[in-house]
Design an enzyme around this catalytic site. Structure first.
Site, mmCIF file in Angstrom:
data_model
loop_
_atom_site.group_PDB
_atom_site.id
_atom_site.type_symbol
_atom_site.label_atom_id
_atom_site.label_comp_id
_atom_site.label_asym_id
_atom_site.label_seq_id
_atom_site.Cartn_x
_atom_site.Cartn_y
_atom_site.Cartn_z
ATOM 1 N N GLY A 51 0.781 -1.086 -0.017
ATOM 2 C CA GLY A 51 -0.207 -0.548 0.257
ATOM 3 C C GLY A 51 0.749 0.857 0.142
ATOM 4 N N ARG A 52 0.220 2.796 0.758
ATOM 5 C CA ARG A 52 1.162 3.521 0.627
ATOM 6 C C ARG A 52 2.715 3.293 1.439
ATOM 7 N NH1 ARG A 52 -4.550 6.583 1.586
ATOM 8 N NH2 ARG A 52 -4.894 4.768 2.970
ATOM 9 N N ILE A 53 2.551 2.693 2.508
ATOM 10 C CA ILE A 53 3.211 2.452 3.357
ATOM 11 C C ILE A 53 4.470 1.621 3.106
ATOM 12 C CG2 ILE A 53 4.339 2.241 5.871
ATOM 13 C CD1 ILE A 53 1.763 2.885 7.265
ATOM 14 N N ARG B 247 -3.059 -8.747 -1.476
ATOM 15 C CA ARG B 247 -4.041 -8.736 -1.978
ATOM 16 C C ARG B 247 -4.599 -9.269 -3.153
ATOM 17 N NH1 ARG B 247 -8.803 -6.640 1.395
ATOM 18 N NH2 ARG B 247 -7.576 -4.464 1.277
ATOM 19 N N ILE C 199 5.921 -3.896 11.178
ATOM 20 C CA ILE C 199 6.314 -2.327 11.096
ATOM 21 C C ILE C 199 4.823 -2.080 11.497
ATOM 22 C CG2 ILE C 199 7.182 -1.541 8.838
ATOM 23 C CD1 ILE C 199 7.663 0.369 11.325
ATOM 24 N N ARG D 220 1.308 -4.659 12.217
ATOM 25 C CA ARG D 220 0.475 -4.607 13.527
ATOM 26 C C ARG D 220 0.937 -5.777 14.117
ATOM 27 N NH1 ARG D 220 -0.693 0.022 14.444
ATOM 28 N NH2 ARG D 220 -2.575 1.033 14.134
ATOM 29 N N ASP E 176 8.967 -3.747 15.439
ATOM 30 C CA ASP E 176 8.013 -1.992 16.294
ATOM 31 C C ASP E 176 6.736 -2.412 16.768
ATOM 32 O OD1 ASP E 176 7.769 0.581 16.432
ATOM 33 O OD2 ASP E 176 6.966 0.767 15.268
ATOM 34 N N GLU F 109 0.246 -5.104 22.881
ATOM 35 C CA GLU F 109 0.835 -3.958 23.380
ATOM 36 C C GLU F 109 0.054 -3.101 24.639
ATOM 37 O OE1 GLU F 109 0.914 -1.155 19.976
ATOM 38 O OE2 GLU F 109 1.999 -2.682 19.058
ATOM 39 N N HIS G 252 6.791 0.421 19.124
ATOM 40 C CA HIS G 252 5.930 1.418 18.282
ATOM 41 C C HIS G 252 5.416 2.582 18.061
ATOM 42 C CE1 HIS G 252 1.447 0.593 16.904
ATOM 43 N NE2 HIS G 252 2.357 1.484 16.380
ATOM 44 N N VAL G 253 7.138 2.788 17.690
ATOM 45 C CA VAL G 253 7.480 4.116 17.808
ATOM 46 C C VAL G 253 7.406 4.645 15.879
ATOM 47 C CG1 VAL G 253 9.101 4.893 19.684
ATOM 48 C CG2 VAL G 253 9.885 3.832 17.721
ATOM 49 N N GLY G 254 6.581 3.817 15.150
ATOM 50 C CA GLY G 254 6.187 3.912 13.472
ATOM 51 C C GLY G 254 6.125 5.702 13.452
HETATM 52 C C1 8YV Z 1 -0.430 5.282 15.760
HETATM 53 C C2 8YV Z 1 -0.191 3.438 14.024
HETATM 54 O O1 8YV Z 1 0.002 6.292 16.090
HETATM 55 O O2 8YV Z 1 -1.441 4.768 12.501
HETATM 56 C C3 8YV Z 1 -0.876 4.296 12.800
HETATM 57 O O3 8YV Z 1 -1.909 2.969 12.052
HETATM 58 O O4 8YV Z 1 0.107 2.546 14.013
HETATM 59 C C4 8YV Z 1 0.352 4.505 14.949
HETATM 60 O O5 8YV Z 1 1.650 5.142 13.226
HETATM 61 C C5 8YV Z 1 -1.058 4.536 16.575
HETATM 62 O O6 8YV Z 1 -2.183 3.819 16.161
HETATM 63 C C6 8YV Z 1 -1.992 5.742 17.727
HETATM 64 O O7 8YV Z 1 -0.652 5.748 18.724
#
Ligand code: 8YV
Length: 322
Positions: A154-156, A176, A231, A233, A257, A262, A280-282
């Site tokens: 996707g975008r990321i 998919r 990065i 879920r 990440d 969590e 989780h600092v993405g």
């Molecule tokens: C969020 C993330 O900051 O955008 C998402 O899906 O995982 C993170 O960038 C997080 O969901 C909120 O803390």
């Protein structure tokens, strides 16, 4: 109705800028968490919008009969039952685009850190071992010569791939379905991709459809030189199988990440020297979180002033303002 008379509910904590802007624009009310049991008669009658990081399940949505829109803080909205919202005619929005480049930057940082052990090398220096024991040991792993598989184009995923092109490594992907504007080789199964590459970067969203989709079979296909980066879920990974694969040499290393529960990280993972772990600092820079906060509020403003959101999710694409 002026926006200042529209009640927006925030269940649980959220970015300060969301609270500040909502407070200036709307009638803001807060409860401790998104729990139907906390909805009073007044909230039931008055709440027309929700802004949430903590999600909104079907029971919570049903407890708010006058809600029109749920604005999720984050691009991933697995905490919001968007399909249920759609059946109730409720719009759901998320925060895409504004975090794409930041998360892609983090993915590359995590990948390089996992392969070249920068965190551990810094600890070596800080612990005085450079002086006492000499240079940090050569890393067994490198990006050189690696073949990268991207799970989720996707975008990321595309932003990560663009960066990797600059690193001179071949890229393939699984999704998919093939992405329209992408020329990298496509694999129609995850295991097929994992067999072809030695480095798998996942940006998969959470939810029932992707739950534990990355497990033992994928790690076996990745093989003993395999490196896994997540990065997306944590729920997409069978964490027990991952910890076992790292411990018994089924794969070489992992950089994570995100985690299934969590902020809790499995003990087995914490004990593994070949796992690089981030909390989780993405997207977690002031710059990007401010942009995400603005998009949450701008979606609510657009909905209540113009009758359409800025970034609605696909499940609620056909929902119209009543
Ligand atoms: C969020 C993330 O900051 O955008 C998402 O899906 O995982 C993170 O960038 C997080 O969901 C909120 O803390």
């Amino acid at each position: 109705m002026p926006l200042s008379d529209v009640t927006i509910l925030v269940p649980g904590g959220i970015h300060e800028r969301v609270l500040a802007r909502l407070g200036e624009t709307f009638r803001l009310v807060r409860i401790e968490r998104p729990d139907a049991a906390l909805i009073t008669g007044d909230l039931r009658a008055s709440v027309r919008g929700v802004a949430s990081v903590a999600g909104a399940n079907a029971a919570f949505i049903d407890a708010l009969p006058n809600v029109e829109i749920i604005a999720n803080f984050g691009v991933g909205y697995d905490g919001v039952d968007a399909r249920h919202a759609a059946t109730r005619g409720i719009m759901v929005t998320n925060t895409p685009d504004v975090l794409t480049e930041e998360v892609a930057d983090t993915a590359l940082g995590l990948l390089l850190n996992t392969l070249r052990e920068f965190s551990r090398a810094e600890r070596w220096l800080r612990d005085g071992r450079w002086v006492k024991d000499g240079p940090y040991p050569l890393t067994r792993t490198t990006l050189r010569g690696r073949k990268i598989g991207i799970l989720g184009m996707g975008r990321i995923g595309k932003a990560i791939a663009r960066r990797l092109e600059g690193f001179g490594v071949p890229i393939a992907y699984h999704n998919r379905r093939p992405a329209a504007d992408v020329a990298y080789p496509y694999f129609d199964t995850l295991e097929g991709l994992a067999r072809e590459v030695d480095t798998l970067i996942s940006i998969m969203p959470g939810g029932a459809a992707t739950e534990k989709m990355i497990g033992r079979a994928v790690f076996e296909a990745l093989g003993p030189d395999g490196v896994f980066i997540n990065i997306g879920r944590g729920s997409t990974v069978d964490e027990e199988a991952l910890a076992a694969a790292l411990a018994d040499g089924t794969i070489l290393a992992a950089g994570l990440d995100v985690f299934a529960r969590e902020p809790h990280v499995p003990r087995a993972m914490l004990d593994l020297p070949n796992a690089t772990l981030l909390p989780h600092v993405g997207s977690a820079s002031v710059h990007t979180r401010n942009a995400m906060a603005d998009l949450v509020v701008d979606n609510l403003v657009a909905w209540f002033s113009e009758g359409r959101p800025l970034t609605g999710v696909p499940e609620t694409a056909s929902i119209k303002k009543r």
